[in-house]
Design a protein around this motif. Structure first.
Motif, PDB file in Angstrom:
ATOM      1  N   GLU A   1       0.846  -1.348  -0.005  1.00 44.25           N
ATOM      2  CA  GLU A   1       0.076  -0.089   0.073  1.00 44.25           C
ATOM      3  C   GLU A   1       0.820   1.301   0.022  1.00 44.25           C
ATOM      4  O   GLU A   1       0.569   2.149  -0.500  1.00 44.25           O
ATOM      5  N   THR A   2       1.792   1.287   0.784  1.00 42.89           N
ATOM      6  CA  THR A   2       2.659   2.508   0.958  1.00 42.89           C
ATOM      7  C   THR A   2       3.566   2.578  -0.379  1.00 42.89           C
ATOM      8  O   THR A   2       3.676   3.909  -0.773  1.00 42.89           O
ATOM      9  N   GLU A   3       3.949   1.660  -1.173  1.00 46.35           N
ATOM     10  CA  GLU A   3       4.594   1.785  -2.409  1.00 46.35           C
ATOM     11  C   GLU A   3       3.545   2.275  -3.639  1.00 46.35           C
ATOM     12  O   GLU A   3       3.920   3.115  -4.457  1.00 46.35           O
ATOM     13  N   ILE A   4       2.447   1.700  -3.380  1.00 46.06           N
ATOM     14  CA  ILE A   4       1.385   2.398  -4.357  1.00 46.06           C
ATOM     15  C   ILE A   4       1.271   3.966  -4.245  1.00 46.06           C
ATOM     16  O   ILE A   4       0.994   4.519  -5.144  1.00 46.06           O
ATOM     17  N   ASN A   5       0.934   4.099  -2.887  1.00 45.31           N
ATOM     18  CA  ASN A   5       0.871   5.795  -2.638  1.00 45.31           C
ATOM     19  C   ASN A   5       1.827   6.502  -2.948  1.00 45.31           C
ATOM     20  O   ASN A   5       1.793   7.463  -3.660  1.00 45.31           O
ATOM     21  N   LEU A   6       3.207   6.003  -2.935  1.00 46.06           N
ATOM     22  CA  LEU A   6       4.361   6.730  -3.195  1.00 46.06           C
ATOM     23  C   LEU A   6       4.205   6.806  -5.009  1.00 46.06           C
ATOM     24  O   LEU A   6       4.552   7.916  -5.397  1.00 46.06           O
ATOM     25  N   PHE A   7       3.829   5.719  -5.733  1.00 45.77           N
ATOM     26  CA  PHE A   7       3.778   5.827  -7.063  1.00 45.77           C
ATOM     27  C   PHE A   7       2.882   6.774  -7.523  1.00 45.77           C
ATOM     28  O   PHE A   7       3.158   7.473  -8.458  1.00 45.77           O
ATOM     29  N   MET A   8       1.651   6.667  -6.799  1.00 44.03           N
ATOM     30  CA  MET A   8       0.728   7.822  -7.046  1.00 44.03           C
ATOM     31  C   MET A   8       1.138   9.311  -6.956  1.00 44.03           C
ATOM     32  O   MET A   8       0.847  10.129  -8.041  1.00 44.03           O
ATOM     33  N   VAL A   9       1.978   9.573  -6.075  1.00 46.04           N
ATOM     34  CA  VAL A   9       2.516  10.851  -6.010  1.00 46.04           C
ATOM     35  C   VAL A   9       3.390  11.059  -6.942  1.00 46.04           C
ATOM     36  O   VAL A   9       3.378  12.223  -7.676  1.00 46.04           O
TER      37      VAL A   9
ATOM     38  N   SER B   1       0.380  -1.530 -16.099  1.00 42.38           N
ATOM     39  CA  SER B   1       0.440  -0.868 -14.653  1.00 42.38           C
ATOM     40  C   SER B   1       1.503  -1.472 -13.863  1.00 42.38           C
ATOM     41  O   SER B   1       2.370  -0.842 -13.478  1.00 42.38           O
ATOM     42  N   LEU B   2       1.685  -2.730 -14.039  1.00 42.52           N
ATOM     43  CA  LEU B   2       2.692  -3.550 -13.252  1.00 42.52           C
ATOM     44  C   LEU B   2       4.118  -3.136 -13.645  1.00 42.52           C
ATOM     45  O   LEU B   2       4.948  -2.894 -12.907  1.00 42.52           O
ATOM     46  N   LYS B   3       4.246  -2.884 -15.067  1.00 44.97           N
ATOM     47  CA  LYS B   3       5.547  -2.485 -15.569  1.00 44.97           C
ATOM     48  C   LYS B   3       5.948  -1.032 -14.993  1.00 44.97           C
ATOM     49  O   LYS B   3       7.151  -0.967 -14.758  1.00 44.97           O
ATOM     50  N   ALA B   4       4.877  -0.437 -15.127  1.00 48.05           N
ATOM     51  CA  ALA B   4       5.169   1.066 -14.837  1.00 48.05           C
ATOM     52  C   ALA B   4       5.643   1.065 -13.360  1.00 48.05           C
ATOM     53  O   ALA B   4       6.593   1.978 -12.939  1.00 48.05           O
ATOM     54  N   PHE B   5       5.024   0.546 -12.318  1.00 45.04           N
ATOM     55  CA  PHE B   5       4.878   0.508 -11.136  1.00 45.04           C
ATOM     56  C   PHE B   5       6.506  -0.216 -10.654  1.00 45.04           C
ATOM     57  O   PHE B   5       7.198   0.634  -9.842  1.00 45.04           O
ATOM     58  N   TYR B   6       6.996  -1.196 -11.377  1.00 43.11           N
ATOM     59  CA  TYR B   6       8.097  -1.979 -11.117  1.00 43.11           C
ATOM     60  C   TYR B   6       9.401  -1.010 -11.481  1.00 43.11           C
ATOM     61  O   TYR B   6      10.430  -1.348 -10.881  1.00 43.11           O
ATOM     62  N   HIS B   7       9.179  -0.686 -12.502  1.00 42.05           N
ATOM     63  CA  HIS B   7      10.044   0.568 -13.307  1.00 42.05           C
ATOM     64  C   HIS B   7      10.441   1.573 -12.341  1.00 42.05           C
ATOM     65  O   HIS B   7      11.576   1.867 -11.854  1.00 42.05           O
ATOM     66  N   TYR B   8       9.387   2.021 -11.602  1.00 43.47           N
ATOM     67  CA  TYR B   8       9.475   3.142 -10.869  1.00 43.47           C
ATOM     68  C   TYR B   8      10.002   2.556  -9.435  1.00 43.47           C
ATOM     69  O   TYR B   8      11.063   3.403  -8.865  1.00 43.47           O
ATOM     70  N   MET B   9       9.766   1.517  -9.028  1.00 46.31           N
ATOM     71  CA  MET B   9      10.254   1.108  -7.765  1.00 46.31           C
ATOM     72  C   MET B   9      11.927   0.665  -7.941  1.00 46.31           C
ATOM     73  O   MET B   9      12.659   0.860  -6.937  1.00 46.31           O
TER      74      MET B   9
END
Length: 294
Positions: free
Chosen positions: A2-10, A76-84
């Motif tokens: 949840e924390t990582e998702i929120n940071l990704f949204m920011v 969505s997953l690719k963008a999320f993991y690229h960011y992380m």
């Protein structure tokens, strides 16, 4: 997770300057992944493996989600993991090996010119609502803009004298002309109707709902479906149907593809190419029916 998702949204909002709809779509997809992983007993994003992600994609396939939905989830997953990975939250991009299913490009649903005329003629009364509805429908077909772009237009985005609107999308601007029919409907709306409908005299929004607030996407969907029924249009049209019809009719009448691409705001001309293909198919049908030696 949840924390990582929120940071990704920011990150999406502040750095990538994505639209609210895009952010909602990413969040919706990623929350579903989070819930799936929790059901598998995985709480820490660092413990998710490529096998886990593939299991999630298989779960979507088994539950008969469309290829388009699965592709969007993978994106969505690719963008999320690229960011992380970039931020050092995970050491490995476990979404890198995910492959989107092949999606067959559907031919867009378009209205005939006669159907468009019938639709646009439906709001013909002099009530504030019908005057507003007429202006919205005429402008939508005249410019081919998306429904979100239509309902977020500001007064300052309209140049009545020159006959064009300025449309803003993800920090980009494009200028789209409109013709006399839309200009006439807009003038009628702006000459007194808008002042009656808007709740806040300082509001910059061009169109509002009957309560004087900015109109929602759902509100406009209901509006266009109501007038489609009145016009006797049997196909299940959406606001995007008018966008497709705008593009198809321009290409059919000789507009060059680059100009249509620019007006629609497509980043890739291959997206616009489908309207040219539709026109070729229509010409083949006309030829097959009419040529004496077919």
């Amino acid at each position: 997770m949840e924390t990582e998702i929120n940071l990704f949204m920011v990150y999406l909002h502040n750095i990538k300057k994505t639209s609210e709809n895009t952010e909602m779509s990413y969040r919706r997809d990623l929350v579903k992944v989070k819930n799936f992983m929790q059901e598998q007993g995985i709480e820490d994003v660092k413990k998710i493996t490529s096998t886990n992600l593939n299991s999630y994609i298989l779960y979507l396939e088994k539950n008969q989600f469309s290829a388009a939905t699965i592709s969007r989830n993978i994106a969505s997953l690719k963008a999320f993991y690229h960011y992380m990975c970039k931020e050092g939250m995970v050491m490995e991009d476990v979404a890198e090996t995910l492959h989107a299913p092949k999606i067959e490009k559907k031919v867009p649903e378009v209205l005939s010119t006669d159907e468009v005329v019938r639709l646009l003629e439906q709001p013909s009364g002099n009530s504030p609502k019908e005057i507003r509805d007429k202006a919205m429908l005429e402008l939508l077909y005249a410019t081919g803009i998306r429904v979100t772009e239509l309902i977020t237009l500001k007064i300052s985005d309209i140049n009545m004298q020159m006959g064009y609107i300025v449309c803003r999308d993800n920090g980009k601007e494009r200028i789209i002309p409109f013709g006399n029919a839309a200009k006439s409907a807009l003038q009628h709306y702006l000459e007194g109707t808008r002042q009656i409908m808007v709740a806040d005299a300082k509001s910059e929004y061009l169109f509002t709902n009957c309560s004087g607030q900015p109109m929602s996407r759902q509100g406009f969907w209901k509006l266009i479906k109501y007038y489609a029924r009145k016009a006797g249009i049997v196909s299940d049209i959406t606001p995007h149907t008018l966008r497709h019809s705008f593009a198809a009719h321009l290409v059919e009448n000789g507009a060059d593809l680059r100009s249509v691409q620019e007006m629609l705001g497509h980043s890739d001309i291959s997206t616009t190419q489908i309207y040219m293909n539709m026109n070729r198919n229509r010409l083949r049908e006309v030829y097959a029916k009419a040529h004496p030696r077919r």
